[in-house]
Design an enzyme around this catalytic site. Sequence first.
Site, short mmCIF file in Angstrom:
data_model
loop_
_atom_site.label_atom_id
_atom_site.label_comp_id
_atom_site.label_asym_id
_atom_site.label_seq_id
_atom_site.Cartn_x
_atom_site.Cartn_y
_atom_site.Cartn_z
N HIS A 41 0.88 -1.19 0.00
CA HIS A 41 0.00 0.00 0.00
C HIS A 41 0.91 1.23 0.00
O HIS A 41 1.07 1.90 1.01
CB HIS A 41 -0.92 -0.01 1.22
CG HIS A 41 -1.87 -1.17 1.25
ND1 HIS A 41 -1.48 -2.45 1.59
CD2 HIS A 41 -3.21 -1.25 0.99
CE1 HIS A 41 -2.53 -3.26 1.54
NE2 HIS A 41 -3.59 -2.56 1.18
N SER A 99 7.18 5.34 2.35
CA SER A 99 7.92 4.08 2.43
C SER A 99 8.62 3.70 1.13
O SER A 99 9.75 3.18 1.19
CB SER A 99 7.00 2.96 2.92
OG SER A 99 5.80 2.91 2.18
N ASP A 168 0.67 -2.03 4.77
CA ASP A 168 0.31 -0.79 5.47
C ASP A 168 -1.02 -0.26 4.93
O ASP A 168 -1.06 0.79 4.30
CB ASP A 168 1.45 0.22 5.27
CG ASP A 168 1.15 1.57 5.88
OD1 ASP A 168 0.37 1.63 6.84
OD2 ASP A 168 1.70 2.57 5.37
#
Length: 286
Positions: A41, A99, A168
């Site tokens: 995600h 991320s 996530d």
Amino acid sequence: MNYRHAFHAGNHADVLKHVALLALCDALTAKPAPLFALDTHAGRGLYALDADAARRTGEAEGGIGRLLAEAPRQPLLRRYLDAVRACRLAHGRAAYPGSPWLLAHALREQDRIAACELHPEEADVLRRHFAADPRMAVHERDGYAALKALLPPRTGATRYARGLVLIDPPYEAQLDEFDAVLGALRDALARWPQAVYAVWYPIKLRRALRPFHRRAAALPAKSALVAELLVRADDSPLRMNGSGLLLLNPPWQFDAALRAALPALARVLGEGPGAGGEVRWLVAPE
């Protein structure tokens, strides 16, 4: 798909997640073999904290803003702050790394990254951010489905014995999201059992997470670790009072590294009584 991480980038939950993500990358790259990382995600990968979305919530001020002002010297936190500063050097003083950016920053030339984002607009921004990085493959697809499609990982003739999967999700389905997470983990472990899996989750009422932890402990992983950070007492189901990470097959001594970092995070990011951090094994390594 109403969720947009731009409203929440750099908040206390991002801080915990990204401190741990960098530490996982550093532990895994300590060995020379190539790695594969999957971000299920991914979002857009890079955020501007002076944009309207971030300014509207002001959440970054209580997260990365506080940590930069305090500049704690604890090694994991210093590593994270150095990465944020490197992102800002490259992209501007208000930039914040998601991320995918942190994975690209921490991993090596021989490593490969797959970043999945279902929302078309976010996926397009993500694709443009990393168009020049041959290590990064962007997939406009559901992250849970990607676990089945992309694991076990292989690039050409390269099979990856080691790697990292970050899950996530936005938890728009609230507690029901844990059913999807646990099902995806069980299937992924059957496909790639030796990988490290990191699952982020929000904390409102901590006691509501007990069934999730019990079911996570029953997964077919060699070990399962939980790290949680509360910024206030977990006494209201109407707000996120903290967040946690479920880590399956974490690197050796990773629990000790997180235990050393969490008190400093709780001190800097805490907003009153009830703030604190905890690291505990659901399934201890043999």
